[in-house]
Write a protein that holds these residues in place. Structure first.
Motif, mmCIF file in Angstrom:
data_model
loop_
_atom_site.group_PDB
_atom_site.id
_atom_site.type_symbol
_atom_site.label_atom_id
_atom_site.label_comp_id
_atom_site.label_asym_id
_atom_site.label_seq_id
_atom_site.Cartn_x
_atom_site.Cartn_y
_atom_site.Cartn_z
ATOM 1 N N GLY B 76 0.802 -1.227 0.000
ATOM 2 C CA GLY B 76 0.000 0.000 0.000
ATOM 3 C C GLY B 76 0.828 1.266 0.000
ATOM 4 O O GLY B 76 0.282 2.367 -0.061
ATOM 5 N N GLU B 77 2.153 1.125 0.081
ATOM 6 C CA GLU B 77 3.082 2.264 0.063
ATOM 7 C C GLU B 77 2.713 3.366 1.061
ATOM 8 O O GLU B 77 2.868 4.547 0.770
ATOM 9 C CB GLU B 77 3.186 2.853 -1.339
ATOM 10 C CG GLU B 77 3.702 1.852 -2.356
ATOM 11 C CD GLU B 77 3.782 2.433 -3.752
ATOM 12 O OE1 GLU B 77 4.900 2.689 -4.211
ATOM 13 O OE2 GLU B 77 2.709 2.642 -4.358
ATOM 14 N N GLU B 80 -3.005 4.741 2.086
ATOM 15 C CA GLU B 80 -4.299 4.729 2.779
ATOM 16 C C GLU B 80 -4.783 3.289 2.962
ATOM 17 O O GLU B 80 -3.973 2.378 2.986
ATOM 18 C CB GLU B 80 -5.318 5.573 2.016
ATOM 19 C CG GLU B 80 -5.412 5.187 0.558
ATOM 20 C CD GLU B 80 -6.375 6.069 -0.226
ATOM 21 O OE1 GLU B 80 -7.536 6.149 0.199
ATOM 22 O OE2 GLU B 80 -5.980 6.627 -1.257
ATOM 23 N N THR B 81 -6.098 3.111 3.071
ATOM 24 C CA THR B 81 -6.643 1.763 3.181
ATOM 25 C C THR B 81 -6.345 0.988 1.907
ATOM 26 O O THR B 81 -6.406 1.538 0.804
ATOM 27 C CB THR B 81 -8.164 1.848 3.412
ATOM 28 O OG1 THR B 81 -8.368 2.403 4.709
ATOM 29 C CG2 THR B 81 -8.821 0.483 3.348
ATOM 30 N N ILE B 82 -6.020 -0.302 2.025
ATOM 31 C CA ILE B 82 -5.659 -1.078 0.837
ATOM 32 C C ILE B 82 -6.899 -1.745 0.221
ATOM 33 O O ILE B 82 -7.277 -1.429 -0.890
ATOM 34 C CB ILE B 82 -4.552 -2.098 1.176
ATOM 35 C CG1 ILE B 82 -3.305 -1.326 1.643
ATOM 36 C CG2 ILE B 82 -4.219 -2.939 -0.055
ATOM 37 C CD1 ILE B 82 -2.155 -2.165 2.092
ATOM 38 N N PHE B 83 -7.537 -2.654 0.956
ATOM 39 C CA PHE B 83 -8.783 -3.226 0.451
ATOM 40 C C PHE B 83 -9.941 -2.631 1.228
ATOM 41 O O PHE B 83 -9.905 -2.596 2.452
ATOM 42 C CB PHE B 83 -8.823 -4.740 0.675
ATOM 43 C CG PHE B 83 -7.932 -5.511 -0.235
ATOM 44 C CD1 PHE B 83 -8.351 -5.840 -1.513
ATOM 45 C CD2 PHE B 83 -6.673 -5.912 0.188
ATOM 46 C CE1 PHE B 83 -7.524 -6.554 -2.371
ATOM 47 C CE2 PHE B 83 -5.843 -6.624 -0.659
ATOM 48 C CZ PHE B 83 -6.265 -6.950 -1.938
ATOM 49 N N SER B 91 -14.320 -13.887 0.079
ATOM 50 C CA SER B 91 -13.202 -14.400 0.865
ATOM 51 C C SER B 91 -11.903 -13.792 0.376
ATOM 52 O O SER B 91 -11.768 -13.449 -0.801
ATOM 53 C CB SER B 91 -13.148 -15.925 0.789
ATOM 54 O OG SER B 91 -12.736 -16.328 -0.488
ATOM 55 N N ILE B 92 -10.970 -13.630 1.282
ATOM 56 C CA ILE B 92 -9.636 -13.139 0.935
ATOM 57 C C ILE B 92 -8.652 -14.067 1.615
ATOM 58 O O ILE B 92 -8.717 -14.264 2.821
ATOM 59 C CB ILE B 92 -9.416 -11.698 1.417
ATOM 60 C CG1 ILE B 92 -10.384 -10.750 0.716
ATOM 61 C CG2 ILE B 92 -7.969 -11.258 1.162
ATOM 62 C CD1 ILE B 92 -10.304 -9.318 1.177
ATOM 63 N N LYS B 93 -7.764 -14.666 0.816
ATOM 64 C CA LYS B 93 -6.829 -15.588 1.449
ATOM 65 C C LYS B 93 -5.471 -15.594 0.760
ATOM 66 O O LYS B 93 -5.367 -15.303 -0.424
ATOM 67 C CB LYS B 93 -7.458 -16.977 1.487
ATOM 68 C CG LYS B 93 -6.839 -18.020 0.635
ATOM 69 C CD LYS B 93 -7.541 -19.361 0.824
ATOM 70 C CE LYS B 93 -6.802 -20.408 0.018
ATOM 71 N NZ LYS B 93 -7.577 -21.613 -0.220
ATOM 72 N N GLY B 94 -4.440 -15.887 1.537
ATOM 73 C CA GLY B 94 -3.112 -16.115 0.973
ATOM 74 C C GLY B 94 -2.393 -14.877 0.478
ATOM 75 O O GLY B 94 -1.522 -14.970 -0.382
ATOM 76 N N LEU B 95 -2.718 -13.703 1.010
ATOM 77 C CA LEU B 95 -2.021 -12.498 0.557
ATOM 78 C C LEU B 95 -1.073 -12.000 1.636
ATOM 79 O O LEU B 95 -1.290 -12.211 2.827
ATOM 80 C CB LEU B 95 -3.031 -11.386 0.249
ATOM 81 C CG LEU B 95 -4.072 -11.655 -0.826
ATOM 82 C CD1 LEU B 95 -4.970 -10.436 -0.957
ATOM 83 C CD2 LEU B 95 -3.396 -11.964 -2.150
ATOM 84 N N LYS B 96 -0.043 -11.318 1.195
ATOM 85 C CA LYS B 96 0.806 -10.609 2.152
ATOM 86 C C LYS B 96 0.557 -9.125 1.934
ATOM 87 O O LYS B 96 0.942 -8.568 0.910
ATOM 88 C CB LYS B 96 2.266 -10.970 1.896
ATOM 89 C CG LYS B 96 3.179 -10.387 2.950
ATOM 90 C CD LYS B 96 4.590 -10.912 2.841
ATOM 91 C CE LYS B 96 5.397 -10.254 3.944
ATOM 92 N NZ LYS B 96 6.766 -10.738 3.965
ATOM 93 N N ILE B 97 -0.121 -8.521 2.871
ATOM 94 C CA ILE B 97 -0.534 -7.132 2.697
ATOM 95 C C ILE B 97 0.336 -6.258 3.587
ATOM 96 O O ILE B 97 0.384 -6.460 4.808
ATOM 97 C CB ILE B 97 -2.022 -6.965 3.051
ATOM 98 C CG1 ILE B 97 -2.857 -7.959 2.226
ATOM 99 C CG2 ILE B 97 -2.482 -5.548 2.796
ATOM 100 C CD1 ILE B 97 -4.320 -7.974 2.568
ATOM 101 N N ILE B 98 1.048 -5.304 2.983
ATOM 102 C CA ILE B 98 1.992 -4.522 3.786
ATOM 103 C C ILE B 98 1.832 -3.012 3.568
ATOM 104 O O ILE B 98 1.215 -2.572 2.594
ATOM 105 C CB ILE B 98 3.460 -4.920 3.474
ATOM 106 C CG1 ILE B 98 3.784 -4.698 1.997
ATOM 107 C CG2 ILE B 98 3.707 -6.376 3.849
ATOM 108 C CD1 ILE B 98 5.256 -4.831 1.681
ATOM 109 N N ASN B 99 2.394 -2.256 4.499
ATOM 110 C CA ASN B 99 2.515 -0.800 4.407
ATOM 111 C C ASN B 99 1.190 -0.049 4.235
ATOM 112 O O ASN B 99 0.893 0.512 3.187
ATOM 113 C CB ASN B 99 3.466 -0.417 3.261
ATOM 114 C CG ASN B 99 4.842 -1.041 3.437
ATOM 115 O OD1 ASN B 99 5.185 -1.492 4.520
ATOM 116 N ND2 ASN B 99 5.609 -1.061 2.382
ATOM 117 N N VAL B 100 0.437 -0.033 5.293
ATOM 118 C CA VAL B 100 -0.830 0.700 5.299
ATOM 119 C C VAL B 100 -0.553 2.138 5.721
ATOM 120 O O VAL B 100 0.317 2.383 6.561
ATOM 121 C CB VAL B 100 -1.805 0.034 6.296
ATOM 122 C CG1 VAL B 100 -3.099 0.817 6.395
ATOM 123 C CG2 VAL B 100 -2.080 -1.397 5.879
ATOM 124 N N GLY B 101 -1.287 3.072 5.172
ATOM 125 C CA GLY B 101 -1.096 4.475 5.525
ATOM 126 C C GLY B 101 -1.466 4.763 6.958
ATOM 127 O O GLY B 101 -2.236 4.037 7.572
#
Lengths: 147, 411
Positions: B76-77, B80-83, B91-101
């Motif tokens: 997300g650099e 802000e909010t990503i999803f 469903s949301i699975k298997g993600l690596k979500i990084i760097n939220v504002g």
């Protein structure tokens, strides 16, 4: 001899001035709220007062301080401060501040209450997020009648 | 032959009804998540291949199943909010979500769910988040097996790992949470369960309930947090089989109860906390089969607490077992094991023959003047405790365990 005298004098001066009541800094993350016991973490909503004898009371939310005053009375309070929403971590005098209760700005204890140092920013925040503005007296009255 | 053809057609028709798959990767037809989400229709599955996707403010209003293969990274650099999801059955699975504002007026999250029902968020990894998973006004969602991590140095700019607000019938299970403000925060949540989570090294609380009724939490571990769990202004909470460990510090507790009614606290272990349980204004709570081991205080009771029952608990080697600040006592202590108990059992029925008084005079003194704690373990304190034991003056005379057990019960 003169040196000793100066040191002693400085010491006495220090004692004299250290009796002055002054608010202590809030250690965010370690200090607990005097009213609800929650750890104080929110720099935008913290509040504190110092009694005329210099005892420190710190709160994690303005509503906690107001509820404390509603319970214990305000006669002993020397200084009261609330966090300025616009400058997190900055404490300003509670009786000169402006207050906004807005559903879109959550405060730690559920009253959705934030404090502002300037009327301008309070009004502009109200324009953006909605809600109702209060001054200090109105706020005290509101929490008193809520009981 | 014609029949077979029909069958094959039927099969494909069935498949298409089940939902299409949209693949996202660097060399695919679709290269961005935003594109994939726009192209998809209800029921579709989006398969994300490994890679780094620098995207944020992805709005999902369809019932999609987003699946990462080999932990693709969504970065997300710090914007802000990503999803941000507003849909049922996704469903949301298997993600690596990084760097939220980060923001001090808005609650940015890695995944923001609002007004949704029947969803699953599972097996994701979150790093450097402000809020991890923020769920608002939703029902019947599950948040499972996620790993939420942040590096909150100061609490001013930290958010919560899993934050639920105005939700019901939710399940939060088997997540790991660390480096956040609160690991899990329930605000106005009801009929929900929290289990199997490991919440450690968070700045404020491992788990926090506020204005949330009819919930249960069990089989969780809360370690090294500012305080383990805080339950405030809530009713009908069940707490069992949890571990509260190493929650040390001046404003630190294993479990903090403030204005709680009708709760069950069973089979929990409180080990090495400054205060095992701090109880304030809480009524009709049953403490059964818990173990309090090597805490500063096992239990402190402040404010009005009525009709609480402590039975079959083990109090092992706590500096002080109980501190109590009022003279009225309607709380009962029955059949607990106290390691400090020095009585005898002549009839060998496993129950001590003289009652145990868990409140020591010294705990009153410490309560009024906290600095006196440095006198703990001194000769002077032993003498005043002994004299109080011989002729009680300060302790409420009905604050006793008349049937203290001789052996521990919960192993």
């Amino acid at each position: 001899m003169k040196k000793v005298f100066n040191t002693a004098f400085a010491g006495i001066l220090f004692l004299f001035f250290s009796c002055d009541i002054a608010p202590e800094e809030i250690n965010y993350g370690t200090d607990a709220c005097s009213f609800c016991k929650m750890t104080i973490v929110d720099q935008k909503h913290a509040a504190q007062y110092v009694t005329i004898k210099g005892k420190q009371f710190k709160f994690d939310a303005i509503e906690c301080m107001v509820n404390d005053i509603a319970e214990n009375g305000s006669q002993k309070v020397g200084i009261w401060l609330v966090a300025d929403f616009e400058n997190p971590g900055n404490m300003v005098k509670a009786d000169n501040a402006y207050y906004l209760i807005s559903k879109s700005i959550k405060s730690p204890m559920g009253a959705n209450l934030s404090g502002f140092a300037s009327e301008e920013t309070a009004v502009s925040t109200q324009m953006e997020y909605g809600g109702k503005l209060y001054n200090w007296e109105e706020l005290l009255k509101k929490f008193d009648s809520g009981k | 032959m014609k029949k077979n053809l029909l069958l094959i057609f039927g099969f494909f028709y069935f498949l298409s009804g089940y939902g299409n798959q949209i693949e996202v990767c660097g060399t695919c037809e679709v290269t961005t998540l935003r594109d994939a989400i726009e192209k998809a229709v209800d029921g579709d599955e989006i398969i994300i291949q490994p890679g780094v996707y620098k995207e944020h403010a992805l709005e999902i209003t369809k019932s999609l199943h987003i699946t990462g293969v080999g932990m693709p990274v969504v970065d997300g650099e710090f914007k802000e909010t990503i999803f941000s999801v507003k849909a049922n059955n996704f469903s949301i699975k298997g993600l690596k979500i990084i760097n939220v504002g980060k923001s001090y007026t808005k609650d940015f999250a890695a995944i923001l769910v609002s007004k949704s029902e029947d969803f699953v968020i599972h097996h994701n990894e979150f790093n450097n988040v402000f809020f991890g998973i923020l769920v608002e006004k939703s029902k019947r969602g599950r948040v499972e097996n996620n790993f939420v991590r942040s590096e909150s140095e100061s609490q001013a700019n930290s958010g919560n790992g899993i934050h639920l607000w105005h939700c019901s019938k939710m399940k939060v299970s088997n997540n790991q949470l660390t480096g956040l403000r609160d690991g899990i925060y329930f605000e106005f949540v009801k009929d929900s369960e929290v289990f199997g989570n490991n919440s450690y090294s968070n700045l404020r609380y491992g788990l926090h309930f506020m204005f949330s009724n009819d919930n249960a939490y069990f089989d969780n571990i809360f370690r090294d947090n500012g305080a383990g769990v805080a339950i405030m202004f809530s009713k009908f909470i069940k707490m069992y089989d949890n571990r509260f460990e190493h929650n040390w510090g001046t404003a630190s507790y294993g479990l903090l109860l403030k204005e709680i009614y009708d709760a069950e606290i069973e089979r929990n272990v409180f080990e090495q906390n400054t205060i095992g349980i701090s109880v304030d204004g809480s009524t009709r709570i049953n403490y059964t089969n818990n173990t309090f081991s090597r805490n500063g205080w096992a239990v402190t009771v402040i404010g009005a607490c009525y009709e609480n029952v402590f039975s079959k608990n083990d109090f092992l080697n706590n500096a002080l077992d109980l501190s109590y600040n009022s003279k009225i006592n309607t709380n009962r202590f029955e059949n607990n094991y106290w390691s400090e108990y020095a009585g005898y059992d002549l009839d060998r029925n496993g129950v001590g023959d003289v009652p145990y008084r868990p409140v020591k005079l010294f705990s009153y003194i410490v309560h009024n003047t906290p600095e006196t704690i440095i006198l703990l373990r001194s000769m002077f304190v032993d003498i005043i405790n002994f004299s109080e034991k011989v002729s009680p003056v300060f302790t409420p005379d009905n604050l006793i365990d008349s049937n203290p057990l001789m052996n521990r019960i919960n192993d």
